[in-house]
Every structure is written in C-alpha cells, then in structure tokens.
Write an enzyme that holds these catalytic residues in place. Structure first.
Site, PDB file in Angstrom:
ATOM      1  N   ARG A 242       0.851  -1.185   0.000  1.00  0.00           N
ATOM      2  CA  ARG A 242       0.000   0.000   0.000  1.00  0.00           C
ATOM      3  C   ARG A 242       0.886   1.233   0.000  1.00  0.00           C
ATOM      4  O   ARG A 242       1.985   1.213   0.576  1.00  0.00           O
ATOM      5  CB  ARG A 242      -0.861   0.052   1.275  1.00  0.00           C
ATOM      6  N   GLU A 271      -2.019   7.966  -4.003  1.00  0.00           N
ATOM      7  CA  GLU A 271      -2.350   7.599  -5.386  1.00  0.00           C
ATOM      8  C   GLU A 271      -3.801   7.962  -5.716  1.00  0.00           C
ATOM      9  O   GLU A 271      -4.642   7.979  -4.816  1.00  0.00           O
ATOM     10  CB  GLU A 271      -2.105   6.091  -5.609  1.00  0.00           C
ATOM     11  N   HIS A 289      -1.088   0.329  -9.667  1.00  0.00           N
ATOM     12  CA  HIS A 289      -1.852  -0.510  -8.740  1.00  0.00           C
ATOM     13  C   HIS A 289      -2.582  -1.641  -9.488  1.00  0.00           C
ATOM     14  O   HIS A 289      -3.817  -1.731  -9.438  1.00  0.00           O
ATOM     15  CB  HIS A 289      -2.835   0.345  -7.930  1.00  0.00           C
TER      16      HIS A 289
HETATM   17  C1  DGY Z   1      -6.239  -5.299  -2.912  1.00  0.00           C
HETATM   18  O1  DGY Z   1      -7.010  -6.228  -3.170  1.00  0.00           O
HETATM   19  O2  DGY Z   1      -6.071  -4.874  -1.771  1.00  0.00           O
HETATM   20  C2  DGY Z   1      -5.549  -4.682  -4.074  1.00  0.00           C
HETATM   21  O3  DGY Z   1      -4.528  -3.845  -3.651  1.00  0.00           O
HETATM   22  C3  DGY Z   1      -6.555  -3.927  -4.933  1.00  0.00           C
HETATM   23  O4  DGY Z   1      -7.024  -2.854  -4.164  1.00  0.00           O
END
Ligand code: DGY
Length: 325
Positions: A242, A271, A289
C-alpha cells in the site's frame, strides 16, 4: 405486494455478470461511467441503500456511517481494507467484508514480475530503445542485478508474501528471509524455505526486498530514510502493499543518490498522484496498482464481494468478514 427488495450501491464499474447476479436479489444502482464520485455524491447515492460494493477508493468512516443510517454491509472488492474505519463500522453495526484468497497467486506473480523488471532494468532499457537511443550492442549496457541465487527479503508474510517466497525459493534458488508481526509455524516456513529475521537484519541482508504488509497507521512510513539507509546500495525495493508504507520522497532521494539500486512500485502515497521526484528518477519501475489485475482474478474478487452482499443481506452472515458485530 411482495416485500420491497433491499437496495445496494455499486460504487465503481464492475463486470456486467456480477451486476446481473446482484440484480437477482436487490435493487441495484451502478456507476456505469466509472467516475470517482466526490464525497457528497457518494453520500447522496448511499441514501436508502442497505449495502454497498466498494473499492479501496471510497473511505467508509464515522461521518459517512452517521449520514447513512440504513447501511448494513459494505463489501470491498479488495483484500486490503484500509479505506474502512473498522471500529466505526462495528460501532454502527455495519458489517465490513473484503476479498481475500482469490487474488493471492495472481498478486504473487505480479510481485515477482515487478521484482524481475526492476532488477533487470526492463522499463529503463525499453524507454531507451523507444527513444531511438539504441545504436550499438554494448557489453556493459543496462547491467542489472542477479535474481537467481540472490537473497529475497519479504516484509509481511501473509498469503501473498508466502506465494512470493515459494516462487523465489523453489523457482529461482533464492535464499528467503522474512519479517512479519508474528513468526510462521515451522511447517509453513519449511514449505516456503523461509527464515524469520528481525526487521533490521532483513533490510541489511536482502538483495531484493518485497513489501507485502497491510497498511495501518502504525506502519505508516515503515520504510523511511533510516530504513533505506540500512539497505545495500545494490539492493532493489518492491512495494506491492500500500502507499504510505514507504516514504516516497525519501525513496526518490535514495534512488537519486545511488544509495539504492532500483525500486519497483505498484502503490503510492496519495495515489493516483505519484510523488514528482519518483517520476524524475530512471531506476524505478512504476505501475498503476495492477498487482491483482487479471480478468480471472478481478472477476473472482468482484463475485466474492457480491456474494458477501448477498450472504449478509439475505442470510445475515458474511463470507469473509473483517469485523465481528
Ligand atoms: C487489494 O485487493 O487490496 C488490491 O490492492 C486492490 O485494491
């Protein structure tokens, strides 16, 4: 008259077959333009809804819950749920769910792809070629770092971290070190061929460090200037976890000053904005992402989120809850 069916909101565009499935149970409001709704629009659309299928983009906090008293369940189409204020949801009696497991192997594939692209300078050399700058083959052109036989560090050893460990150990003969809040049991460590080490040792010894830990306020900037200073100048850092776990400004500075060889980033602080310094350094691979983005996996995630809404609102139980009511 049959009883009114519950109404649900799907906050972003989602596969039509998943919307059809929801329509068999609910009145469904969709977002066919896939706009990122401003907060006031989201609040207005949530009025009268018993459920919402969300992505990590929508913040579900105390103020929103206060303004939407009819809401009973929010199903995130992602494994991460740092967009949820879980405590506030529990207080308001709102069930939160996420979408674990179905994305594990796909995301581990991507973590490894980003590691390899970063170590072997795939993006940087492609930009060079596309810019028309390739005029001759050269012995020392775009020398990268070895992947096979090197030391793979994994920070955050949940299911995705374990998938990356297995790929590294079994496929590439890497020595795997990991750090995690809690140590894995011996059988899982043996399966992953992974050894537990303290965080500082992980940072010092990894040739390639992959971050796969969940975001919490406690691990905000867990990789900042001090941590980057412990890493080898030949090392690479991969973040598929993240934004906010890495201090992006400190990372850009370390890359610029040659204190770290390269980075591969799929997630960013704030982001979809990307720190402008990261856009200026060549030795970083940047992706928007997409770690779980294959059709099969995103479809499975969307089905799981929909199934959570259906199970909660028709049977009063969640399949993959993140809070206990
Ligand atoms: C998740 O599933 O957490 C991925 O990062 C997509 O948001």
């Amino acid at each position: 008259m049959p009883p009114a069916r519950p109404a649900v909101l799907v906050t972003r565009q989602v596969f039509p077959e998943v919307i059809d499935k929801l329509r068999r149970h609910f009145e469904v409001e969709t977002n066919d333009d896939d706009a990122v709704w401003p907060r006031d629009v989201l609040l207005a659309r949530l009025q009268g809804k018993a459920g919402a299928l969300t992505t990590g983009t929508e913040r579900i906090d105390a103020a929103l819950l206060q303004a939407c008293p009819g809401l009973k369940v929010v199903a995130n189409l992602s494994v991460g749920y740092n967009n949820f204020d879980v405590e506030a949801m529990t207080r308001h009696g709102v069930q939160g769910t996420n979408a674990p497991d179905v994305l594990t192997e796909t995301t581990a594939d991507f973590g490894f792809a980003l590691l390899m692209a970063t170590a072997r300078r795939v993006s940087e050399s492609e930009h060079f070629l596309r810019a028309g700058r390739w005029h001759k083959w050269a012995v020392e052109m775009f020398l990268g770092a070895e992947v096979h036989g090197s030391t793979l560090g994994i920070f955050g050893m949940g299911r995705i971290g374990q998938g990356i460990a297995r790929r590294g150990a079994h496929g590439f003969g890497m020595q795997v070190l990991y750090h995690n809040r809690s140590r894995l049991d011996a059988a899982t460590e043996a399966d992953c061929r992974a050894s537990y080490v303290p965080k500082d040792e992980l940072l010092r010894r990894a040739d390639h460090l992959v971050l796969v830990l969940p975001y919490t306020p406690e691990n905000h900037h867990s990789i900042g200037a001090a941590e980057l200073a412990l890493m080898q100048p030949t090392a690479t850092l991969i973040n598929i976890a993240r934004g906010g776990i890495v201090d992006d400004a400190a990372l850009a500075q370390a890359l610029r000053e040659g204190r770290l060889a390269a980075a591969g980033l799929d997630v960013f602080e704030g982001e979809p904005a990307v720190h402008p310094d990261l856009l200026e350094v060549p030795n970083v691979v940047l992706t928007p992402h997409i770690a779980s983005a294959t059709r099969g996996t995103r479809l499975a995630m969307a089905h799981l989120a929909a199934d959570n809404l259906i199970a909660c609102l028709t049977q009063g139980r969640a399949l993959t809850p993140v809070n206990r009511l």
